[in-house]
Design a protein around this motif. Structure first.
Motif, PDB file in Angstrom:
ATOM      1  N   PRO A  18       0.039  -2.633   5.107  1.00 54.33           N
ATOM      2  CA  PRO A  18      -1.033  -1.856   5.734  1.00 54.33           C
ATOM      3  C   PRO A  18      -1.194  -2.211   7.205  1.00 54.33           C
TER       4      PRO A  18
ATOM      5  N   PRO B 154      -8.085   1.548  -1.547  1.00 52.21           N
ATOM      6  CA  PRO B 154      -7.363   2.526  -0.727  1.00 52.21           C
ATOM      7  C   PRO B 154      -8.313   3.577  -0.146  1.00 52.21           C
TER       8      PRO B 154
ATOM      9  N   TRP C 216       5.930   2.842   0.241  1.00 52.67           N
ATOM     10  CA  TRP C 216       5.044   1.676   0.290  1.00 52.67           C
ATOM     11  C   TRP C 216       5.195   0.965   1.623  1.00 52.67           C
TER      12      TRP C 216
ATOM     13  N   GLU D 128      -8.868   0.828   6.556  1.00 54.68           N
ATOM     14  CA  GLU D 128      -8.009   1.348   5.486  1.00 54.68           C
ATOM     15  C   GLU D 128      -8.323   0.743   4.132  1.00 54.68           C
TER      16      GLU D 128
ATOM     17  N   ALA E 177       0.849  -1.193   0.000  1.00 55.31           N
ATOM     18  CA  ALA E 177       0.000   0.000   0.000  1.00 55.31           C
ATOM     19  C   ALA E 177       0.884   1.242   0.000  1.00 55.31           C
ATOM     20  N   ARG E 178       0.583   2.174  -0.894  1.00 52.51           N
ATOM     21  CA  ARG E 178       1.378   3.407  -0.976  1.00 52.51           C
ATOM     22  C   ARG E 178       0.749   4.507  -0.135  1.00 52.51           C
ATOM     23  N   ARG E 179       1.535   5.055   0.777  1.00 49.09           N
ATOM     24  CA  ARG E 179       1.013   6.072   1.695  1.00 49.09           C
ATOM     25  C   ARG E 179       0.789   7.399   0.985  1.00 49.09           C
ATOM     26  N   SER E 180      -0.291   8.056   1.376  1.00 50.31           N
ATOM     27  CA  SER E 180      -0.592   9.388   0.844  1.00 50.31           C
ATOM     28  C   SER E 180      -0.350  10.465   1.893  1.00 50.31           C
TER      29      SER E 180
ATOM     30  N   ASP F  95      -5.522   6.848   4.029  1.00 51.60           N
ATOM     31  CA  ASP F  95      -4.054   6.851   4.206  1.00 51.60           C
ATOM     32  C   ASP F  95      -3.252   6.383   2.993  1.00 51.60           C
ATOM     33  N   HIS F  96      -3.907   5.770   2.005  1.00 43.49           N
ATOM     34  CA  HIS F  96      -3.172   5.254   0.849  1.00 43.49           C
ATOM     35  C   HIS F  96      -3.783   5.771  -0.448  1.00 43.49           C
TER      36      HIS F  96
END
Ligand code: DCM
Length: 128
Positions: free
Chosen positions: A35, A93, A32, A56, A20-23, A96-97
Motif C-alpha cells: 500500500p 480497505p 496485489w 487507504e 493489498a489488492r487493487r480495485s 483503492d483496495h
C-alpha cells in the motif's frame, strides 16, 4: 522534485507482511501491492507514506527504514519502499483496495503482486 515518486509500505506486524489488492484502475485491478501512493509536491516521502496508509487503510503507521533500491512504474514514476510498523488501528480497505491479507513468510508469493512490487517485496523480505 517529488512529483514522480510513489512510496510503498512493507508494513509488518508480528512477522507478517500486509498485501493489498487493487480495485482500480481497471488495468491494475486484482493485482496485489504494497500500500502507498504518490508523493505530493513539496511533501516528504515518509510523510506521504504515513498519509497514504491513513487514507487507504485507516491506520497510524511509522516508517522504520528505507528498503534499498527503486523500481520503475508506468508513466515515469518510480517506486520507493519503506518498512513500517503499525502504531494503532487495524487495516481496512477504505480506498483503492478491495481486499487485504497479512502474509506469513511462506505465504508471501501466494498473491499475484503487481510487476513493480515483485522486486520491491523481494528486497523488503527479512528487513523488519
Ligand atoms: N503502484 C504500484 N505498486 C505500488 C504502489 C503503486 O505499482 N506498491 C503504481 C500504481 C499506479 C501508480 O503506482 O500506476 C500510482 O499509484 P496510486 O494510484 O496508488 O497513486
Amino acid at each position: 522534485m517529488n512529483e514522480r515518486i510513489v512510496v510503498g509500505a512493507a508494513l509488518y506486524d508480528g512477522g507478517r507482511l500486509l498485501a493489498a489488492r487493487r480495485s482500480a484502475p481497471p488495468e491494475l485491478a486484482g493485482g496485489w501491492e504494497l500500500p502507498g501512493g504518490k508523493v505530493e509536491p513539496g511533501e516528504r516521502s515518509e510523510d506521504a507514506l504515513v498519509r497514504e496508509l491513513r487514507e487507504e487503510l485507516g491506520v497510524e503507521a511509522e516508517p522504520t527504514g528505507r528498503v534499498p533500491g527503486e523500481w520503475p512504474l508506468p508513466k515515469g514514476y518510480v517506486l520507493r519502499v519503506w518498512t513500517a510498523r503499525l502504531v494503532s488501528g487495524e487495516p481496512r480497505p477504505l480506498e483503492d483496495h478491495d481486499e487485504l491479507r497479512w502474509l506469513t513468510p511462506d505465504q508471501v508469493w501466494s498473491v499475484d503482486w503487481l510487476a513493480a512490487d515483485v522486486p520491491a517485496v523481494e528486497a523488503a523480505l527479512g528487513l523488519p
